[in-house]
Design a protein around this motif. Structure first.
Motif, short mmCIF file in Angstrom:
data_model
loop_
_atom_site.label_atom_id
_atom_site.label_comp_id
_atom_site.label_asym_id
_atom_site.label_seq_id
_atom_site.Cartn_x
_atom_site.Cartn_y
_atom_site.Cartn_z
N SER A 2 -1.30 1.62 -10.03
CA SER A 2 -1.75 0.89 -9.07
C SER A 2 -1.79 -0.62 -9.38
O SER A 2 -1.24 -1.66 -9.09
N SER A 9 0.88 -1.22 0.15
CA SER A 9 0.11 -0.09 0.05
C SER A 9 0.67 1.39 0.02
O SER A 9 0.48 2.20 -0.70
N ARG A 67 -4.32 6.85 -1.03
CA ARG A 67 -5.06 5.78 -1.80
C ARG A 67 -6.37 6.28 -2.08
O ARG A 67 -6.84 5.78 -3.30
N GLU A 113 2.23 2.15 -3.54
CA GLU A 113 0.97 2.57 -4.18
C GLU A 113 1.03 4.04 -3.99
O GLU A 113 0.61 5.00 -4.66
#
Length: 262
Positions: free
Chosen positions: A229, A144, A208, A147
């Protein structure tokens, strides 16, 4: 290509229990990540870094499964998995520090010179205390976070439509004010998405959520953020399969990479 990957996997396998060696390899590999000057270039960068992060984790899981099968105790295994997490945390930290901002200060002691991927040892005991603490954060080694870094680079590199970077897209619901890590484009106050040195889970989630929001997706007609992503995810998947096979489990059907364990 497969033979070269097998050599690297074999080297990683041999050092995967040594904290300093794992950090050196992870920081060296991350130091080689290039900047992406275009949307396609950035997508390629994050495909590769997603793959390398997963590759390090997959090789570590092979050794971890062997240690458990050999009767390693709970304390030994806890130490082993802690070393694996540290390696991934170092990797993502150096990747994030490439683009400057607050993360660069934390990454600086970990960056190795070009061409020294498996050299220029990094001693964990010699790192600044603040750097070590940042590496122990809950999101430091996560996909995460990669990203979030990808989204930040796209925003700061002018690859995302200006409308998607407007203040109303970065409002903290807790106080109806823009997030402290956001700067309006053209304000001269810093990067648009200026991630802190050790982003918390809340910060990573907020970045995100911005990238995944319907409003931003409608403005991002070229799917820049969605493609980034996907690049991280696809890199992760292919690397895991190369090491662990289709089932993604150590000890199952082998992947295409052969690890020399002798």
């Amino acid at each position: 290509m497969g033979e070269q990957q097998g050599v690297v996997a074999s080297v990683v396998y041999r050092v995967v229990e040594d904290r300093d060696a794992v950090v050196t390899v992870a920081s060296g590999l991350a130091s080689q990540a290039a900047r992406g000057g275009s949307a396609e270039g950035l997508e390629g960068v994050y495909y590769r870094v997603g793959a390398v992060r997963s590759f390090l984790g997959a090789v570590g899981s092979v050794r971890g499964a062997e240690l458990e099968a050999g009767g390693a105790g709970e304390e030994e295994m806890e130490e082993f998995w802690g070393v694996q997490y540290l390696g991934r945390a170092v990797f993502t930290t150096v990747v994030g520090g490439r683009s400057g901002g607050a993360g660069a200060e934390v990454a600086a002691p970990l960056v190795v010179q070009e061409g020294a991927v498996l050299g220029g040892p990094v001693r964990v005991g010699g790192l600044p205390g603040a750097t070590v603490a940042d590496l122990e954060g809950p999101t430091a080694g996560s996909r995460s976070l990669l990203e979030a870094y990808a989204y930040a680079e796209a925003a700061n590199g002018g690859l995302v439509p200006q409308e998607a970077l407007a203040p109303e897209n970065f409002v903290d619901p807790a106080n109806d004010e823009p997030y402290p890590w956001y700067h309006e484009p053209g304000s001269g106050q810093g990067p648009v998405v200026d991630l802190p040195a050790a982003p918390s889970d809340d910060v990573v989630s907020a970045v995100r959520e911005w990238g995944h929001s319907d409003d931003v997706a409608d403005l991002d007609e070229d799917d820049i953020l969605d493609n980034l992503s996907n690049a991280v995810y696809e890199g992760r998947s292919i690397a895991s399969e190369l090491v662990l096979g289709a089932d993604g489990e150590p000890g199952g059907d082998p992947g295409d990479i052969t690890i020399n364990k002798d």
